[in-house]
Design a protein around this motif. Structure first.
Motif, PDB file in Angstrom:
ATOM      1  N   PHE A  68       0.849  -1.197   0.000  1.00  0.00           N
ATOM      2  CA  PHE A  68       0.000   0.000   0.000  1.00  0.00           C
ATOM      3  C   PHE A  68       0.880   1.241   0.000  1.00  0.00           C
ATOM      4  CE2 PHE A  68       1.012  -0.765   4.374  1.00  0.00           C
ATOM      5  CZ  PHE A  68       1.188   0.499   4.920  1.00  0.00           C
ATOM      6  N   THR A  69       0.315   2.352  -0.454  1.00  0.00           N
ATOM      7  CA  THR A  69       0.914   3.681  -0.332  1.00  0.00           C
ATOM      8  C   THR A  69      -0.191   4.599   0.167  1.00  0.00           C
ATOM      9  OG1 THR A  69       0.407   4.323  -2.601  1.00  0.00           O
ATOM     10  CG2 THR A  69       2.551   3.267  -2.226  1.00  0.00           C
ATOM     11  N   ASP A  70       0.021   5.889   0.056  1.00  0.00           N
ATOM     12  CA  ASP A  70      -0.943   6.847   0.582  1.00  0.00           C
ATOM     13  C   ASP A  70      -2.376   6.606   0.112  1.00  0.00           C
ATOM     14  OD1 ASP A  70       1.051   8.122   1.988  1.00  0.00           O
ATOM     15  OD2 ASP A  70       1.357   9.690   0.491  1.00  0.00           O
ATOM     16  N   ASP A  71      -2.578   6.508  -1.211  1.00  0.00           N
ATOM     17  CA  ASP A  71      -3.938   6.374  -1.742  1.00  0.00           C
ATOM     18  C   ASP A  71      -4.114   5.135  -2.618  1.00  0.00           C
ATOM     19  OD1 ASP A  71      -2.497   7.148  -3.992  1.00  0.00           O
ATOM     20  OD2 ASP A  71      -3.951   8.674  -4.617  1.00  0.00           O
ATOM     21  N   ARG A  72      -3.193   4.177  -2.493  1.00  0.00           N
ATOM     22  CA  ARG A  72      -3.272   2.960  -3.310  1.00  0.00           C
ATOM     23  C   ARG A  72      -3.067   1.725  -2.438  1.00  0.00           C
ATOM     24  NH1 ARG A  72      -0.420   4.498  -9.029  1.00  0.00           N
ATOM     25  NH2 ARG A  72      -1.453   6.519  -9.191  1.00  0.00           N
ATOM     26  N   ILE A  73      -3.762   0.657  -2.833  1.00  0.00           N
ATOM     27  CA  ILE A  73      -3.617  -0.630  -2.156  1.00  0.00           C
ATOM     28  C   ILE A  73      -3.532  -1.701  -3.236  1.00  0.00           C
ATOM     29  CG2 ILE A  73      -4.662  -2.306  -0.582  1.00  0.00           C
ATOM     30  CD1 ILE A  73      -6.232   0.015   0.705  1.00  0.00           C
ATOM     31  N   ALA A  74      -2.588  -2.610  -3.070  1.00  0.00           N
ATOM     32  CA  ALA A  74      -2.503  -3.792  -3.927  1.00  0.00           C
ATOM     33  C   ALA A  74      -2.906  -4.985  -3.075  1.00  0.00           C
ATOM     34  CB  ALA A  74      -1.086  -3.976  -4.464  1.00  0.00           C
ATOM     35  N   VAL A  75      -3.813  -5.795  -3.594  1.00  0.00           N
ATOM     36  CA  VAL A  75      -4.251  -6.991  -2.879  1.00  0.00           C
ATOM     37  C   VAL A  75      -4.073  -8.209  -3.771  1.00  0.00           C
ATOM     38  CG1 VAL A  75      -5.941  -5.754  -1.462  1.00  0.00           C
ATOM     39  CG2 VAL A  75      -6.684  -6.833  -3.573  1.00  0.00           C
ATOM     40  N   ARG A  76      -3.928  -9.337  -3.115  1.00  0.00           N
ATOM     41  CA  ARG A  76      -4.040 -10.610  -3.820  1.00  0.00           C
ATOM     42  C   ARG A  76      -5.290 -11.266  -3.281  1.00  0.00           C
ATOM     43  NH1 ARG A  76      -1.354 -15.354  -1.856  1.00  0.00           N
ATOM     44  NH2 ARG A  76      -1.018 -15.200   0.379  1.00  0.00           N
ATOM     45  N   PHE A  77      -5.902 -12.091  -4.103  1.00  0.00           N
ATOM     46  CA  PHE A  77      -7.139 -12.723  -3.676  1.00  0.00           C
ATOM     47  C   PHE A  77      -7.224 -14.134  -4.238  1.00  0.00           C
ATOM     48  CE2 PHE A  77      -8.225 -10.545  -7.615  1.00  0.00           C
ATOM     49  CZ  PHE A  77      -8.911 -11.516  -8.332  1.00  0.00           C
ATOM     50  N   VAL A  78      -8.037 -14.922  -3.586  1.00  0.00           N
ATOM     51  CA  VAL A  78      -8.392 -16.253  -4.065  1.00  0.00           C
ATOM     52  C   VAL A  78      -9.884 -16.405  -3.808  1.00  0.00           C
ATOM     53  CG1 VAL A  78      -8.056 -18.750  -3.791  1.00  0.00           C
ATOM     54  CG2 VAL A  78      -6.106 -17.185  -3.492  1.00  0.00           C
ATOM     55  N   TYR A  79     -10.593 -16.923  -4.804  1.00  0.00           N
ATOM     56  CA  TYR A  79     -11.985 -17.272  -4.554  1.00  0.00           C
ATOM     57  C   TYR A  79     -12.278 -18.630  -5.156  1.00  0.00           C
ATOM     58  CZ  TYR A  79     -13.476 -15.485  -9.228  1.00  0.00           C
ATOM     59  OH  TYR A  79     -13.654 -15.247 -10.571  1.00  0.00           O
ATOM     60  N   GLU A  80     -13.318 -19.240  -4.617  1.00  0.00           N
ATOM     61  CA  GLU A  80     -13.795 -20.524  -5.121  1.00  0.00           C
ATOM     62  C   GLU A  80     -15.263 -20.388  -5.481  1.00  0.00           C
ATOM     63  OE1 GLU A  80     -10.806 -23.471  -2.632  1.00  0.00           O
ATOM     64  OE2 GLU A  80     -12.916 -23.416  -2.064  1.00  0.00           O
ATOM     65  N   CYS A  81     -15.645 -21.105  -6.535  1.00  0.00           N
ATOM     66  CA  CYS A  81     -17.036 -21.119  -6.983  1.00  0.00           C
ATOM     67  C   CYS A  81     -17.204 -22.324  -7.908  1.00  0.00           C
ATOM     68  CB  CYS A  81     -17.387 -19.836  -7.727  1.00  0.00           C
ATOM     69  SG  CYS A  81     -16.433 -19.586  -9.240  1.00  0.00           S
ATOM     70  N   HIS A  82     -18.450 -22.596  -8.266  1.00  0.00           N
ATOM     71  CA  HIS A  82     -18.658 -23.605  -9.301  1.00  0.00           C
ATOM     72  C   HIS A  82     -19.549 -23.028 -10.383  1.00  0.00           C
ATOM     73  CE1 HIS A  82     -22.809 -24.845  -8.252  1.00  0.00           C
ATOM     74  NE2 HIS A  82     -22.441 -24.701  -6.992  1.00  0.00           N
ATOM     75  N   ASP A  83     -19.428 -23.609 -11.565  1.00  0.00           N
ATOM     76  CA  ASP A  83     -20.244 -23.164 -12.688  1.00  0.00           C
ATOM     77  C   ASP A  83     -21.540 -23.973 -12.744  1.00  0.00           C
ATOM     78  OD1 ASP A  83     -19.550 -25.626 -13.904  1.00  0.00           O
ATOM     79  OD2 ASP A  83     -17.934 -24.704 -15.072  1.00  0.00           O
ATOM     80  N   ALA A  84     -22.345 -23.726 -13.774  1.00  0.00           N
ATOM     81  CA  ALA A  84     -23.651 -24.379 -13.891  1.00  0.00           C
ATOM     82  C   ALA A  84     -23.540 -25.895 -14.043  1.00  0.00           C
ATOM     83  CB  ALA A  84     -24.431 -23.789 -15.068  1.00  0.00           C
ATOM     84  N   SER A  85     -22.408 -26.373 -14.549  1.00  0.00           N
ATOM     85  CA  SER A  85     -22.226 -27.819 -14.714  1.00  0.00           C
ATOM     86  C   SER A  85     -21.788 -28.505 -13.420  1.00  0.00           C
ATOM     87  CB  SER A  85     -21.194 -28.100 -15.808  1.00  0.00           C
ATOM     88  OG  SER A  85     -19.876 -27.830 -15.333  1.00  0.00           O
ATOM     89  N   GLY A  86     -21.459 -27.706 -12.395  1.00  0.00           N
ATOM     90  CA  GLY A  86     -20.983 -28.258 -11.129  1.00  0.00           C
ATOM     91  C   GLY A  86     -19.466 -28.286 -11.018  1.00  0.00           C
ATOM     92  N   GLN A  87     -18.751 -27.843 -12.070  1.00  0.00           N
ATOM     93  CA  GLN A  87     -17.285 -27.800 -12.010  1.00  0.00           C
ATOM     94  C   GLN A  87     -16.847 -26.713 -11.034  1.00  0.00           C
ATOM     95  OE1 GLN A  87     -14.549 -29.573 -13.539  1.00  0.00           O
ATOM     96  NE2 GLN A  87     -13.613 -28.350 -11.903  1.00  0.00           N
ATOM     97  N   TRP A  88     -16.007 -27.100 -10.069  1.00  0.00           N
ATOM     98  CA  TRP A  88     -15.462 -26.147  -9.105  1.00  0.00           C
ATOM     99  C   TRP A  88     -14.211 -25.493  -9.668  1.00  0.00           C
ATOM    100  CZ3 TRP A  88     -17.361 -24.131  -4.734  1.00  0.00           C
ATOM    101  CH2 TRP A  88     -18.524 -24.718  -4.218  1.00  0.00           C
ATOM    102  N   TRP A  89     -14.020 -24.226  -9.296  1.00  0.00           N
ATOM    103  CA  TRP A  89     -12.880 -23.431  -9.733  1.00  0.00           C
ATOM    104  C   TRP A  89     -12.259 -22.736  -8.528  1.00  0.00           C
ATOM    105  CZ3 TRP A  89     -11.448 -23.577 -14.787  1.00  0.00           C
ATOM    106  CH2 TRP A  89     -12.383 -24.104 -15.680  1.00  0.00           C
ATOM    107  N   ARG A  90     -10.941 -22.640  -8.535  1.00  0.00           N
ATOM    108  CA  ARG A  90     -10.234 -21.748  -7.615  1.00  0.00           C
ATOM    109  C   ARG A  90      -9.586 -20.684  -8.495  1.00  0.00           C
ATOM    110  NH1 ARG A  90      -6.917 -24.983  -4.492  1.00  0.00           N
ATOM    111  NH2 ARG A  90      -8.764 -25.390  -3.231  1.00  0.00           N
ATOM    112  N   CYS A  91      -9.891 -19.449  -8.189  1.00  0.00           N
ATOM    113  CA  CYS A  91      -9.441 -18.328  -9.009  1.00  0.00           C
ATOM    114  C   CYS A  91      -8.475 -17.477  -8.196  1.00  0.00           C
ATOM    115  CB  CYS A  91     -10.643 -17.513  -9.463  1.00  0.00           C
ATOM    116  SG  CYS A  91     -11.871 -18.542 -10.311  1.00  0.00           S
ATOM    117  N   TYR A  92      -7.275 -17.323  -8.722  1.00  0.00           N
ATOM    118  CA  TYR A  92      -6.207 -16.565  -8.078  1.00  0.00           C
ATOM    119  C   TYR A  92      -6.062 -15.240  -8.796  1.00  0.00           C
ATOM    120  CZ  TYR A  92      -4.731 -21.158  -6.317  1.00  0.00           C
ATOM    121  OH  TYR A  92      -4.684 -22.384  -5.714  1.00  0.00           O
TER     122      TYR A  92
END
Length: 154
Positions: A79-103
């Motif tokens: 981070f700096t004065d007015d900026r932030i860098a983040v990393r994230f991970v999320y999980e979800c599945h699509d309509a077919s039921g396939q699970w995903w981990r998104c980085y």
């Protein structure tokens, strides 16, 4: 309307801002999420480039219509004065039921009122099976006792 914490950020306020964003995104409420951004906020996410709250609501509505049981964790990278860098991970599945981990990684810039004026995101999707899921809390905000990304070794 101001959206505390406000710049200039400290390690603590940057972490608060990231957790507030995480909680809002885990609500999967596009209107709620959009209020953290300036009226003319500029976005880049995956292959999409757009400006403004209506476009944010549209993109998030489409996103959560196809990403089922979405659960997200964000962590401040820098981070700096007015900026932030983040990393994230999320999980979800699509309509077919396939699970995903998104980085992914995001770079955020804020105005003096604490509204995000710019968001740039890069995201990679990895197929996982249901047994490999790591984020298993009930839909909604991540529980306070659930580990963060670094604690999970991600």
């Amino acid at each position: 309307m101001a959206r505390p914490p406000l710049p200039p950020f400290t390690a603590d306020t940057a972490a608060q801002k990231a957790r507030l964003a995480e909680d809002a995104w885990n609500s999967r409420d596009p209107e709620r999420v959009s209020l953290a951004y300036s009226e003319d906020s500029r976005w880049r996410t995956r292959e999409e480039f757009f400006n403004g709250r209506p476009a944010i609501v549209d993109m998030l509505t489409r996103k959560w219509a196809s990403e089922h049981e979405y659960r997200l964790v964000k962590e401040v990278w820098a981070f700096t004065d007015d900026r932030i860098a983040v990393r994230f991970v999320y999980e979800c599945h699509d309509a077919s039921g396939q699970w995903w981990r998104c980085y992914g990684n995001e770079q955020w810039q804020f105005d003096g009122e604490g509204l995000m004026t710019r968001r740039e995101a890069s995201v990679n999707d990895v197929k996982i099976d249901e047994a490999g899921r790591l984020f298993r809390w009930p839909l909604g905000p991540r529980p306070a006792d659930h580990p963060g990304l670094s604690d999970m070794g991600l």
